[in-house]
Design a protein around this motif. Structure first.
Motif, PDB file in Angstrom:
ATOM      1  N   UNK A 121     -23.405 -20.171  -0.015  1.00 61.04           N
ATOM      2  CA  UNK A 121     -23.835 -21.295  -0.859  1.00 61.04           C
ATOM      3  C   UNK A 121     -24.846 -22.161  -0.133  1.00 61.04           C
ATOM      4  N   UNK A 122     -24.625 -22.386   1.165  1.00 61.01           N
ATOM      5  CA  UNK A 122     -25.572 -23.190   1.936  1.00 61.01           C
ATOM      6  C   UNK A 122     -26.925 -22.502   2.025  1.00 61.01           C
ATOM      7  N   UNK A 123     -26.920 -21.180   2.257  1.00 58.45           N
ATOM      8  CA  UNK A 123     -28.178 -20.454   2.320  1.00 58.45           C
ATOM      9  C   UNK A 123     -28.914 -20.496   0.982  1.00 58.45           C
ATOM     10  N   UNK A 124     -28.124 -20.343  -0.101  1.00 59.25           N
ATOM     11  CA  UNK A 124     -28.756 -20.395  -1.420  1.00 59.25           C
ATOM     12  C   UNK A 124     -29.331 -21.777  -1.718  1.00 59.25           C
ATOM     13  N   UNK A 155     -39.771 -17.820  -3.415  1.00 63.67           N
ATOM     14  CA  UNK A 155     -39.009 -17.352  -4.572  1.00 63.67           C
ATOM     15  C   UNK A 155     -38.119 -16.148  -4.189  1.00 63.67           C
ATOM     16  N   UNK A 156     -38.672 -15.262  -3.364  1.00 64.25           N
ATOM     17  CA  UNK A 156     -37.887 -14.098  -2.943  1.00 64.25           C
ATOM     18  C   UNK A 156     -36.703 -14.518  -2.092  1.00 64.25           C
ATOM     19  N   UNK A 157     -36.914 -15.485  -1.176  1.00 64.34           N
ATOM     20  CA  UNK A 157     -35.791 -15.942  -0.363  1.00 64.34           C
ATOM     21  C   UNK A 157     -34.685 -16.556  -1.211  1.00 64.34           C
ATOM     22  N   UNK A 158     -35.080 -17.271  -2.281  1.00 62.88           N
ATOM     23  CA  UNK A 158     -34.074 -17.851  -3.160  1.00 62.88           C
ATOM     24  C   UNK A 158     -33.277 -16.771  -3.882  1.00 62.88           C
ATOM     25  N   UNK A 159     -33.917 -15.701  -4.352  1.00 62.26           N
ATOM     26  CA  UNK A 159     -33.217 -14.615  -5.035  1.00 62.26           C
ATOM     27  C   UNK A 159     -32.247 -13.893  -4.094  1.00 62.26           C
ATOM     28  N   UNK A 160     -32.709 -13.676  -2.848  1.00 64.30           N
ATOM     29  CA  UNK A 160     -31.837 -13.023  -1.870  1.00 64.30           C
ATOM     30  C   UNK A 160     -30.617 -13.877  -1.578  1.00 64.30           C
ATOM     31  N   UNK A 161     -30.835 -15.165  -1.429  1.00 65.30           N
ATOM     32  CA  UNK A 161     -29.709 -16.059  -1.147  1.00 65.30           C
ATOM     33  C   UNK A 161     -28.744 -16.117  -2.313  1.00 65.30           C
ATOM     34  N   UNK A 163     -28.187 -13.690  -4.480  1.00 65.30           N
ATOM     35  CA  UNK A 163     -27.471 -12.417  -4.506  1.00 65.30           C
ATOM     36  C   UNK A 163     -26.388 -12.375  -3.435  1.00 65.30           C
ATOM     37  N   UNK A 164     -26.704 -12.881  -2.245  1.00 64.54           N
ATOM     38  CA  UNK A 164     -25.708 -12.916  -1.179  1.00 64.54           C
ATOM     39  C   UNK A 164     -24.547 -13.832  -1.538  1.00 64.54           C
ATOM     40  N   UNK A 165     -24.844 -14.925  -2.224  1.00 67.57           N
ATOM     41  CA  UNK A 165     -23.781 -15.829  -2.661  1.00 67.57           C
ATOM     42  C   UNK A 165     -22.866 -15.147  -3.681  1.00 67.57           C
ATOM     43  N   UNK A 166     -23.476 -14.425  -4.619  1.00 65.15           N
ATOM     44  CA  UNK A 166     -22.668 -13.718  -5.621  1.00 65.15           C
ATOM     45  C   UNK A 166     -21.796 -12.640  -4.956  1.00 65.15           C
ATOM     46  N   UNK A 167     -22.355 -11.941  -3.975  1.00 65.72           N
ATOM     47  CA  UNK A 167     -21.605 -10.923  -3.258  1.00 65.72           C
ATOM     48  C   UNK A 167     -20.425 -11.528  -2.502  1.00 65.72           C
ATOM     49  N   UNK A 168     -20.640 -12.659  -1.877  1.00 68.61           N
ATOM     50  CA  UNK A 168     -19.577 -13.326  -1.135  1.00 68.61           C
ATOM     51  C   UNK A 168     -18.477 -13.798  -2.074  1.00 68.61           C
TER      52      UNK A 168
END
Length: 343
Positions: A121-124, A155-161, A163-168
């Motif tokens: 969440x922090x990364x996102x 924008x790409x960094x936001x999408x990656x973050x 996705x990682x949040x959803x995975x977590x």
């Protein structure tokens, strides 16, 4: 006139009459007694090991009496014992795997999943802030201070973050929910399979001991220690001492004179003065031609019926194949069928 020849003739006639009377008195009437001739028969058991291992020891010899349940032989079971130990270890592994699934996630694992969600969440949030900052600078400068490449990277960094949040979050949900019921059922089935394998080995170890199924006498010992046993190779042949019977044959004309349960007396050549008591136990319902080994007074081929006369041999005098004479006392009229009784 010489009277000596007449007196001698009279004496001879009187002696002959006395002998005839004695013989008639001694010889039973054919209508009151039926005499059969046959041989002693007994049941036999062929014993073999169920396993295919090497014989370690044999405990009895020919002629030894054995009791039901007595140990007669033993196979080498060292290989089976090692397999059983291996199976017990596999059961322990399966039990631990099932216990882990049934217990579910540990509190530490749940806390770890929550920390990972918080970090995601922090990364996102950071990626979202960076994107908004780049977009704000681009709008305020008319796109001159920020390149399109920087905007795309944010924008790409936001999408990656995201996705990682959803995975977590999904991983946290799996940790909290615990294992699937199908995984628990699979582990339970694996444990039962290991237990079944151990039970099979224990059964094989138990079957490696050869025991007498009934009271009997060892008739033959067919194998020795060191031989490789198999279910197809008998180790012992046992002669069952009870029941014993005389296998005899009765002519069709005498079939109506006997019935099952009638008393009989058995005489053998080895003990002619010590008859044994018996009774008719079986009368065949199928006619057959006189066997070559049957003993009858009339040596001719005819239709006969097999009769088994059970013997009471408490002294164990009768042996397999021994010739025997059977005397059956008939009814008063000499015919069982006349009394309404059927063989």
């Amino acid at each position: 006139m010489n009277k000596k020849p007449l007196i001698a003739a009279a004496v001879i006639l009187l002696a002959g009459a006395a002998a005839l009377a004695w013989w008639l008195q001694r010889t039973p009437d054919a209508r009151s007694e039926l005499v059969l001739y046959g041989n002693i028969d007994i049941r036999q058991v062929s014993l073999a090991f169920n396993g295919s291992e090497r014989i370690a020891r044999l405990a009895v010899e020919e002629g030894d009496p054995v009791k039901a349940g007595q140990v007669l032989g033993q196979l080498d079971i060292r290989t089976l014992q090692l397999r059983a130990e291996q199976s017990r270890a596999q059961i322990a592994v399966a039990q631990q795997a099932l216990a882990r699934l049934q217990t579910g996630s540990r509190p530490e694992e749940v806390a770890q999943s929550r920390s990972q969600v918080a970090a995601a969440e922090a990364d996102a949030k950071l990626a979202q802030q960076q994107l908004e900052r780049v977009q704000s600078i681009g709008q305020s400068t008319g796109g001159r201070a920020v390149s399109q490449q920087d905007l795309d990277a944010a924008q790409a960094r936001r999408k990656v973050a995201q996705a990682q949040l959803e995975n977590a979050r999904k991983a946290q949900q799996l940790v909290v929910t615990g294992p699937r019921k199908e995984d628990i059922a699979q582990a339970q089935a694996q444990l039962e399979a290991s237990r079944a394998a151990l039970a099979l080995l224990d059964h094989q170890i138990a079957e490696s001991t050869l025991k007498a199924p009934i009271d009997a006498v060892v008739r033959a010992r067919l194998m020795e220690p060191g031989d490789m046993a198999s279910p197809q190779r008998p180790v012992y042949t046992l002669a069952i001492t009870d029941p014993k019977w005389v296998r005899a044959y009765v002519a069709e004309a005498d079939l109506g004179r006997i019935r099952p349960g009638m008393a009989a007396r058995l005489v053998t050549d080895s003990h002619p003065d010590q008859p044994l008591e018996g009774r008719i136990g079986y009368i065949s319902s199928v006619a057959e031609f006189t066997p070559k080994t049957v003993q009858t007074e009339e040596l001719r081929s005819s239709l006969v019926y097999e009769v088994r006369v059970l013997a009471e041999d408490a002294g164990d005098r009768l042996r397999l194949g021994m010739p025997a004479t059977v005397r059956i006392a008939l009814d008063a009229d000499g015919d069982a069928a006349r009394n309404g009784q059927r063989p």
